[in-house]
Design an enzyme around this catalytic site. Structure first.
Site, mmCIF file in Angstrom:
data_model
loop_
_atom_site.group_PDB
_atom_site.id
_atom_site.type_symbol
_atom_site.label_atom_id
_atom_site.label_comp_id
_atom_site.label_asym_id
_atom_site.label_seq_id
_atom_site.Cartn_x
_atom_site.Cartn_y
_atom_site.Cartn_z
ATOM 1 N N CYS A 149 7.715 -11.667 -28.326
ATOM 2 C CA CYS A 149 8.850 -10.801 -28.644
ATOM 3 C C CYS A 149 10.084 -11.297 -27.882
ATOM 4 O O CYS A 149 9.977 -11.850 -26.787
ATOM 5 C CB CYS A 149 8.543 -9.356 -28.244
ATOM 6 S SG CYS A 149 9.870 -8.202 -28.690
ATOM 7 N N ARG A 174 11.939 -8.682 -21.054
ATOM 8 C CA ARG A 174 10.960 -8.403 -19.999
ATOM 9 C C ARG A 174 9.649 -9.157 -20.176
ATOM 10 O O ARG A 174 8.711 -8.973 -19.404
ATOM 11 C CB ARG A 174 10.697 -6.891 -19.948
ATOM 12 C CG ARG A 174 11.926 -6.076 -19.597
ATOM 13 C CD ARG A 174 11.727 -4.613 -19.909
ATOM 14 N NE ARG A 174 11.551 -4.379 -21.352
ATOM 15 C CZ ARG A 174 11.350 -3.174 -21.890
ATOM 16 N NH1 ARG A 174 11.274 -2.114 -21.128
ATOM 17 N NH2 ARG A 174 11.213 -3.048 -23.198
ATOM 18 N N HIS A 222 3.764 -6.674 -26.898
ATOM 19 C CA HIS A 222 3.799 -5.926 -25.634
ATOM 20 C C HIS A 222 3.898 -4.449 -25.919
ATOM 21 O O HIS A 222 4.545 -4.025 -26.879
ATOM 22 C CB HIS A 222 4.968 -6.394 -24.753
ATOM 23 C CG HIS A 222 6.317 -6.098 -25.324
ATOM 24 N ND1 HIS A 222 7.104 -5.056 -24.891
ATOM 25 C CD2 HIS A 222 7.024 -6.684 -26.329
ATOM 26 C CE1 HIS A 222 8.237 -5.037 -25.587
ATOM 27 N NE2 HIS A 222 8.214 -6.005 -26.468
ATOM 28 N N CYS A 244 7.099 -1.804 -27.176
ATOM 29 C CA CYS A 244 7.988 -2.690 -27.949
ATOM 30 C C CYS A 244 8.966 -1.867 -28.798
ATOM 31 O O CYS A 244 8.549 -1.057 -29.635
ATOM 32 C CB CYS A 244 7.147 -3.606 -28.847
ATOM 33 S SG CYS A 244 8.150 -4.785 -29.779
HETATM 34 CO CO CO Z 1 9.264 -6.074 -28.234
#
Ligand code: CO
Length: 210
Positions: free
Chosen positions: A42, A46, A98, A101
């Site tokens: 993604c 982070r 993750h 998201c």
């Molecule tokens: Co994401």
């Protein structure tokens, strides 16, 4: 100093520290690129591929987009995939989603977000395929986590449906496909799905002339 100028200052300090520790660090990287892994993750700031896996420049070939999608009409993804598989000959491809998201979360709502709606449509489809399993869960957080996991699984199978992967599996029994979900709360990756090279796929998607 503006924030972006700080980036350049930090870059200089980083480059100097690398050369101090190893005078040939950049020379070596300049001459070879031979990563073993392709990372499809993604865009979320982070979830930096190298940092969370403790890998160095040169070790992971990276493609990132909103919600780590493998969309079969996405020329960007397909170009990265073809290069990684046919030229770099990566051994493993990791699709890493993750928890928490924003893309997956937005796909579960009916908000009109403009252009990104078109991208999130692909996740809505994943929700629709698994609606009973997701809607049976108690809380919104559970539903979001489940869709995040199922989305990773779906994107791994999307990889397997591409002619690029099918051809590579047939010709040299590689690469292996892995689906992981990263947790923002503890920094740990959870492997949730995998398709070793040569895995069975729905016959509808098999090409007969590779
Ligand atoms: Co994401």
């Amino acid at each position: 100093m503006n924030g972006y100028q700080q980036l350049i200052v930090e870059n200089k300090a980083w480059a100097e520290s690398k050369v101090l520790a190893d005078p040939f660090y950049f020379k070596r990287l300049e001459n070879i690129q031979h990563p073993e892994f392709l990372w499809i993750g993604c865009s979320d700031s982070r979830v930096p591929a190298n940092e969370i896996t403790g890998t160095q420049p040169g070790e992971i070939f990276v493609h990132r987009n909103v919600a780590n999608m493998v969309v079969h009409t996405d020329l960007n993804l397909l170009s990265v995939l073809q290069y990684a598989v046919e030229v770099l000959q990566v051994k493993h491809i990791i699709v890493c989603g993750h928890y928490g998201c924003g893309g997956v979360k937005a796909a579960m709502t009916n908000h009109n977000l403009g252009i990104i709606n078109k991208w999130l449509r692909n996740i809505k489809d994943v929700y629709r395929y698994h609606r009973d399993e997701i809607d049976g869960l108690a809380t919104e957080a559970d539903k979001l986590n489940k869709l995040t996991e199922l989305n990773v699984q779906e994107q791994v199978t999307n990889l397997a449906k591409t002619s690029i992967i099918q051809k590579a599996w047939k010709q040299h029994n590689a690469p292996h496909l892995h689906g992981w979900v990263y947790s923002l709360s503890d920094g740990l990756v959870k492997p949730i799905f995998e398709m070793p090279a040569g895995s069975h796929i729905d016959a509808l998607y098999e090409f007969d002339d590779l």
